[in-house]
Scaffold this motif. Structure first.
Motif, PDB file in Angstrom:
ATOM      1  N   HIS A 158       1.073  -3.669   2.232  1.00  0.00           N
ATOM      2  CA  HIS A 158       2.456  -3.266   2.543  1.00  0.00           C
ATOM      3  C   HIS A 158       3.014  -2.012   3.415  1.00  0.00           C
ATOM      4  O   HIS A 158       4.166  -2.079   4.368  1.00  0.00           O
ATOM      5  N   LEU A 159       2.301  -1.021   3.442  1.00  0.00           N
ATOM      6  CA  LEU A 159       2.718   0.308   4.004  1.00  0.00           C
ATOM      7  C   LEU A 159       1.611   0.495   4.772  1.00  0.00           C
ATOM      8  O   LEU A 159       0.224   0.744   4.120  1.00  0.00           O
ATOM      9  N   PRO A 160       1.834   1.614   5.725  1.00  0.00           N
ATOM     10  CA  PRO A 160       0.768   2.036   6.599  1.00  0.00           C
ATOM     11  C   PRO A 160       0.527   3.106   6.744  1.00  0.00           C
ATOM     12  O   PRO A 160      -0.717   3.416   6.156  1.00  0.00           O
ATOM     13  N   THR A 161       1.665   3.656   5.993  1.00  0.00           N
ATOM     14  CA  THR A 161       0.861   4.850   5.379  1.00  0.00           C
ATOM     15  C   THR A 161       1.981   5.728   4.429  1.00  0.00           C
ATOM     16  O   THR A 161       2.711   5.171   3.725  1.00  0.00           O
ATOM     17  N   LEU A 162       0.250   6.356   3.464  1.00  0.00           N
ATOM     18  CA  LEU A 162       0.934   6.608   2.227  1.00  0.00           C
ATOM     19  C   LEU A 162       1.314   7.746   2.386  1.00  0.00           C
ATOM     20  O   LEU A 162      -0.675   8.714   2.607  1.00  0.00           O
ATOM     21  N   SER A 163       2.024   8.597   1.794  1.00  0.00           N
ATOM     22  CA  SER A 163       1.607  10.436   1.378  1.00  0.00           C
ATOM     23  C   SER A 163       1.940  11.108  -0.102  1.00  0.00           C
ATOM     24  O   SER A 163       2.931  10.516  -0.429  1.00  0.00           O
ATOM     25  N   VAL A 164       0.743  11.273  -0.801  1.00  0.00           N
ATOM     26  CA  VAL A 164       1.257  11.990  -1.957  1.00  0.00           C
ATOM     27  C   VAL A 164       0.397  13.170  -2.323  1.00  0.00           C
ATOM     28  O   VAL A 164      -0.465  14.194  -0.998  1.00  0.00           O
ATOM     29  N   GLN A 165       1.105  13.988  -2.924  1.00  0.00           N
ATOM     30  CA  GLN A 165       0.754  15.692  -3.395  1.00  0.00           C
ATOM     31  C   GLN A 165      -0.588  15.038  -4.291  1.00  0.00           C
ATOM     32  O   GLN A 165      -1.298  14.327  -5.080  1.00  0.00           O
ATOM     33  N   GLU A 166      -1.239  16.451  -4.211  1.00  0.00           N
ATOM     34  CA  GLU A 166      -2.451  16.911  -4.839  1.00  0.00           C
ATOM     35  C   GLU A 166      -2.213  16.368  -6.668  1.00  0.00           C
ATOM     36  O   GLU A 166      -1.324  16.831  -6.639  1.00  0.00           O
ATOM     37  N   GLY A 167      -2.766  16.082  -6.558  1.00  0.00           N
ATOM     38  CA  GLY A 167      -3.236  15.555  -7.795  1.00  0.00           C
ATOM     39  C   GLY A 167      -2.279  14.712  -8.400  1.00  0.00           C
ATOM     40  O   GLY A 167      -2.559  13.987  -9.924  1.00  0.00           O
ATOM     41  N   ASP A 168      -1.266  13.833  -7.891  1.00  0.00           N
ATOM     42  CA  ASP A 168      -0.559  12.436  -8.342  1.00  0.00           C
ATOM     43  C   ASP A 168      -1.304  11.218  -8.285  1.00  0.00           C
ATOM     44  O   ASP A 168      -2.643  11.477  -7.720  1.00  0.00           O
ATOM     45  N   ASN A 169      -1.282  10.558  -9.063  1.00  0.00           N
ATOM     46  CA  ASN A 169      -1.554   9.282  -9.307  1.00  0.00           C
ATOM     47  C   ASN A 169      -1.293   8.309  -7.143  1.00  0.00           C
ATOM     48  O   ASN A 169      -0.202   8.306  -7.441  1.00  0.00           O
ATOM     49  N   SER A 170      -2.407   7.829  -6.842  1.00  0.00           N
ATOM     50  CA  SER A 170      -1.453   6.751  -5.417  1.00  0.00           C
ATOM     51  C   SER A 170      -2.205   5.540  -6.195  1.00  0.00           C
ATOM     52  O   SER A 170      -2.446   4.685  -6.666  1.00  0.00           O
ATOM     53  N   ILE A 171      -1.183   4.947  -5.235  1.00  0.00           N
ATOM     54  CA  ILE A 171      -1.645   3.056  -6.078  1.00  0.00           C
ATOM     55  C   ILE A 171      -0.723   2.465  -5.026  1.00  0.00           C
ATOM     56  O   ILE A 171      -0.502   2.536  -3.242  1.00  0.00           O
ATOM     57  N   ILE A 172      -1.840   2.428  -3.351  1.00  0.00           N
ATOM     58  CA  ILE A 172      -1.892   0.986  -2.518  1.00  0.00           C
ATOM     59  C   ILE A 172      -2.742   0.244  -2.613  1.00  0.00           C
ATOM     60  O   ILE A 172      -2.835  -1.023  -3.636  1.00  0.00           O
ATOM     61  N   ASN A 173      -1.207  -1.473  -2.067  1.00  0.00           N
ATOM     62  CA  ASN A 173      -1.074  -2.523  -2.462  1.00  0.00           C
ATOM     63  C   ASN A 173      -1.311  -2.943  -1.098  1.00  0.00           C
ATOM     64  O   ASN A 173      -1.351  -2.882   0.041  1.00  0.00           O
ATOM     65  N   CYS A 174      -2.030  -4.278  -1.484  1.00  0.00           N
ATOM     66  CA  CYS A 174      -2.914  -5.164  -0.347  1.00  0.00           C
ATOM     67  C   CYS A 174      -1.425  -6.874  -0.789  1.00  0.00           C
ATOM     68  O   CYS A 174      -1.816  -7.385  -1.967  1.00  0.00           O
ATOM     69  N   ALA A 175      -1.432  -7.322   0.157  1.00  0.00           N
ATOM     70  CA  ALA A 175      -1.704  -8.640   0.121  1.00  0.00           C
ATOM     71  C   ALA A 175      -2.240  -9.812   0.724  1.00  0.00           C
ATOM     72  O   ALA A 175      -2.755  -9.611   1.715  1.00  0.00           O
ATOM     73  N   TYR A 176      -2.646 -11.149  -0.323  1.00  0.00           N
ATOM     74  CA  TYR A 176      -3.192 -11.854   0.976  1.00  0.00           C
ATOM     75  C   TYR A 176      -2.200 -13.262   0.279  1.00  0.00           C
ATOM     76  O   TYR A 176      -2.035 -13.447  -0.861  1.00  0.00           O
ATOM     77  N   SER A 177      -3.207 -14.208   0.898  1.00  0.00           N
ATOM     78  CA  SER A 177      -1.988 -15.040   1.668  1.00  0.00           C
ATOM     79  C   SER A 177      -3.066 -16.565   1.534  1.00  0.00           C
ATOM     80  O   SER A 177      -2.607 -17.993   0.717  1.00  0.00           O
ATOM     81  N   ASN A 178      -4.863 -16.491   1.148  1.00  0.00           N
ATOM     82  CA  ASN A 178      -5.151 -17.411   0.917  1.00  0.00           C
ATOM     83  C   ASN A 178      -5.755 -18.186  -0.843  1.00  0.00           C
ATOM     84  O   ASN A 178      -6.207 -17.086  -1.106  1.00  0.00           O
ATOM     85  N   SER A 179      -5.170 -18.758  -1.254  1.00  0.00           N
ATOM     86  CA  SER A 179      -5.341 -18.861  -2.262  1.00  0.00           C
ATOM     87  C   SER A 179      -6.925 -19.343  -3.162  1.00  0.00           C
ATOM     88  O   SER A 179      -7.747 -19.047  -4.253  1.00  0.00           O
ATOM     89  N   ALA A 180      -8.085 -20.002  -2.119  1.00  0.00           N
ATOM     90  CA  ALA A 180      -8.962 -19.757  -2.216  1.00  0.00           C
ATOM     91  C   ALA A 180     -10.693 -19.045  -2.018  1.00  0.00           C
ATOM     92  O   ALA A 180     -11.242 -19.072  -2.557  1.00  0.00           O
ATOM     93  N   SER A 181      -9.941 -17.775  -1.811  1.00  0.00           N
ATOM     94  CA  SER A 181     -10.282 -16.477  -2.063  1.00  0.00           C
ATOM     95  C   SER A 181     -10.891 -15.670  -3.084  1.00  0.00           C
ATOM     96  O   SER A 181     -10.175 -15.799  -4.196  1.00  0.00           O
ATOM     97  N   ASP A 182     -11.732 -15.488  -3.978  1.00  0.00           N
ATOM     98  CA  ASP A 182     -12.318 -15.683  -4.876  1.00  0.00           C
ATOM     99  C   ASP A 182     -12.901 -14.285  -4.676  1.00  0.00           C
ATOM    100  O   ASP A 182     -13.161 -14.182  -6.545  1.00  0.00           O
ATOM    101  N   TYR A 183     -13.051 -13.614  -4.157  1.00  0.00           N
ATOM    102  CA  TYR A 183     -13.672 -11.489  -4.054  1.00  0.00           C
ATOM    103  C   TYR A 183     -13.484 -10.875  -3.244  1.00  0.00           C
ATOM    104  O   TYR A 183     -12.710 -10.999  -2.206  1.00  0.00           O
ATOM    105  N   PHE A 184     -12.840  -9.862  -3.633  1.00  0.00           N
ATOM    106  CA  PHE A 184     -11.952  -9.382  -3.006  1.00  0.00           C
ATOM    107  C   PHE A 184     -12.999  -7.284  -3.436  1.00  0.00           C
ATOM    108  O   PHE A 184     -13.301  -7.154  -4.642  1.00  0.00           O
ATOM    109  N   ILE A 185     -12.459  -6.311  -2.202  1.00  0.00           N
ATOM    110  CA  ILE A 185     -12.723  -4.869  -2.208  1.00  0.00           C
ATOM    111  C   ILE A 185     -11.678  -4.490  -1.373  1.00  0.00           C
ATOM    112  O   ILE A 185     -11.439  -4.358  -0.298  1.00  0.00           O
ATOM    113  N   TRP A 186     -12.084  -3.226  -2.040  1.00  0.00           N
ATOM    114  CA  TRP A 186     -11.909  -2.242  -1.164  1.00  0.00           C
ATOM    115  C   TRP A 186     -12.678  -1.191  -0.844  1.00  0.00           C
ATOM    116  O   TRP A 186     -13.737  -0.829  -1.531  1.00  0.00           O
TER     117      TRP A 186
END
Lengths: 115, 114
Positions: free
Chosen positions: A7-35
Motif C-alpha cells: 500500500h505504501l512505498p515508504t514508512l517512517s517510524v520512530q525508534e521503539g515504536d511498532n511498525s506495520i507494513i501492508n500488502c494486498a494480493y489479488s489471486n485467491s488461489a495463493s496459499d503461501y506468503f512470505i516476508w
C-alpha cells in the motif's frame, strides 16, 4: 490483473515504536506468503512465512497477519530498531506443482527508522 | 557458515556481448533459483533447478537467456547478445528442498549493459 502489491512505498517510524507494513494480493488461489527484508546492497533475507490455513504467525519481534477475506497481508514489527531499516517485500506462491520457492514479489516498502 | 556466493559482483558490458554469472549455493541445498531485480523493483523469477535439472524455466525472458547447474552445486546464468534492458541485479538463491519459500539469497551480480 493479478498482482502482489504494497500500500505504501515508504514508512517512517520512530525508534521503539511498532511498525506495520501492508500488502494486498489479488489471486485467491495463493496459499503461501512470505516476508523478506532487503538491506541496501544485499540479497533479500527471509523473515517469516504463513500458509493460508493460518491467519496469524509470530516470530521474534515480528507478527504476520493474513486476512483471506480481503486478500490482505501485514507484517508487524515490535519495538522497531535502527537495524530494521530496509526494504520489505511480501511474496506469494501460487505454483500448483509444489515448487514453493517460485515466488511472486511485491514492489517493496521502504522502512525508515528515526532515532 | 558460508552463504550463497555470486560472481562477479559487478559486471559492465557492451551491448551485444555475452555474459556469464556464477552462483555457488549453500552446500547440501538441492533447490536453486535465479531471480532478477530491476532498479527499485521487486524480484522476478527466472528459473528453478532441482539438482541438475531445471523443471521450471518459465521466467527466462527470451532465448538469449540460459542456465545450467552441474554437480548439484554451481550454477551459471548466461545471457547472450546482451541488451540494455538486461541491466539489473541477478540474484541467486538456494534452499534445502522445493517445499519451502525460505530462500537463502546471495548478494547478487549487478549487470550494466552500455
Amino acid at each position: 490483473g493479478e498482482s502482489v502489491g504494497l500500500h505504501l512505498p515508504t514508512l517512517s517510524v520512530q525508534e521503539g515504536d511498532n511498525s506495520i507494513i501492508n500488502c494486498a494480493y489479488s489471486n485467491s488461489a495463493s496459499d503461501y506468503f512470505i516476508w523478506y527484508k532487503q538491506e541496501s546492497g544485499k540479497g533479500p533475507q527471509f523473515i517469516i512465512d504463513i500458509r493460508s490455513n493460518m491467519d496469524k504467525r509470530q516470530g521474534q519481534r515480528v507478527t504476520v497477519l493474513l486476512n483471506k477475506t480481503v486478500k490482505h497481508l501485514s507484517l508487524q514489527i515490535a519495538a522497531t530498531q535502527p537495524g530494521d531499516s530496509a526494504v520489505y517485500f511480501c511474496a506469494e506462491n501460487r505454483d500448483g506443482s509444489g515448487n514453493t520457492g517460485k515466488l511472486i514479489f511485491g514492489q517493496g516498502t521502504t522502512l525508515q527508522v528515526k532515532p | 557458515g558460508a552463504g550463497v556466493s555470486q560472481s562477479p559482483s559487478n559486471k559492465v558490458t557492451e551491448k551485444g556481448k555475452d555474459v556469464e554469472l556464477r552462483c555457488d549455493p549453500i552446500s547440501g541445498h538441492t533447490a536453486l533459483y535465479w531471480y532478477r531485480q530491476s532498479l527499485g523493483q521487486g524480484l522476478e523469477f527466472l528459473i528453478y533447478f532441482q539438482g541438475n535439472s531445471a523443471p521450471d524455466k518459465s521466467g527466462l525472458p527470451s532465448d538469449r537467456f540460459s542456465a545450467e547447474r552441474t554437480g548439484g552445486s554451481v550454477s551459471t546464468l548466461t545471457i547472450q547478445r546482451t541488451q540494455q534492458e538486461d541491466s539489473a541485479v541477478y540474484l541467486c538463491a538456494s534452499t534445502y528442498d522445493r517445499f519451502t519459500g525460505e530462500l537463502f539469497f546471495g548478494e547478487g551480480s549487478r549487470l550494466t549493459v552500455l
